[in-house]
Scaffold this motif. Sequence first.
Motif, mmCIF file in Angstrom:
data_model
loop_
_atom_site.group_PDB
_atom_site.id
_atom_site.type_symbol
_atom_site.label_atom_id
_atom_site.label_comp_id
_atom_site.label_asym_id
_atom_site.label_seq_id
_atom_site.Cartn_x
_atom_site.Cartn_y
_atom_site.Cartn_z
ATOM 1 N N PHE A 20 -2.314 -6.510 -2.098
ATOM 2 C CA PHE A 20 -1.731 -5.725 -3.341
ATOM 3 C C PHE A 20 -0.117 -5.943 -3.009
ATOM 4 N N MET A 21 0.166 -6.009 -1.942
ATOM 5 C CA MET A 21 1.671 -6.147 -1.850
ATOM 6 C C MET A 21 2.182 -7.755 -1.944
ATOM 7 N N TYR A 25 -1.135 -5.458 -7.797
ATOM 8 C CA TYR A 25 -2.528 -4.981 -7.929
ATOM 9 C C TYR A 25 -3.561 -5.728 -8.891
ATOM 10 N N GLU A 103 4.011 1.555 1.555
ATOM 11 C CA GLU A 103 3.430 0.373 0.791
ATOM 12 C C GLU A 103 2.332 0.742 0.120
ATOM 13 N N ARG A 104 1.655 1.582 0.432
ATOM 14 C CA ARG A 104 0.586 2.344 -0.574
ATOM 15 C C ARG A 104 1.253 3.050 -1.787
ATOM 16 N N VAL A 107 2.625 0.207 -4.207
ATOM 17 C CA VAL A 107 1.467 -0.471 -4.935
ATOM 18 C C VAL A 107 1.058 0.458 -6.118
ATOM 19 N N SER A 111 1.895 0.262 -10.562
ATOM 20 C CA SER A 111 0.666 0.055 -11.713
ATOM 21 C C SER A 111 0.257 1.313 -12.368
#
Length: 191
Positions: A20-21, A25, A103-104, A107, A111
């Motif tokens: 995803f990074m 996504y 990071e999460r 993401v 999105s």
Amino acid sequence: MARWDSGTQARLAKAALELFMERGYDDVTVTHIAERAGITRRSYFRYFPDKRAVLFADSEKLPPAVYKAVRAVHREAPPLVAALEALGRVGAQLVAHTQNAAERRAVIDASPELQERDRTKLAEVAASIATALADRGTDRETARLVAQTATIAYENALARWIEAADGENFASCLDAMTASLRDAILSSTAR
């Protein structure tokens, strides 16, 4: 019957976040995640029902944990104090087991689909707080308002914790958000 590898779920979460990074996504498929983790696409679905679930693993446990924590707060505590105390306890446990939070969050923030899922998760937390407060004797309207307010403070505390470069603990982040909320309410009523 096939044996499940206890480390597979963690490998899938790591692979998904990396992809995803790297790609975003929308440009990652379940097949990409499975291949990166070293399993088949079909095996992926033993661990997660869809692509976005890998970012929200175990989030279904949060509302019941918050409900239980609200109910455990001292009976005489006012509703907002009970809700914030419960969120502080649960939040501290949550962040202690959270990896790659920045990071999460990046993401999710990139999105609309994931932002919607995140809002749904927070709405479920607010609903569990409202139910717990009502079960403690708070009228439903007040319980709902307090639950929504506490959830906003929690969400902002979590964002502050994620952004903290100095490793600020979650409790102090929630305390800061609570103080900001109190100051905002007091300044608006002083006019």
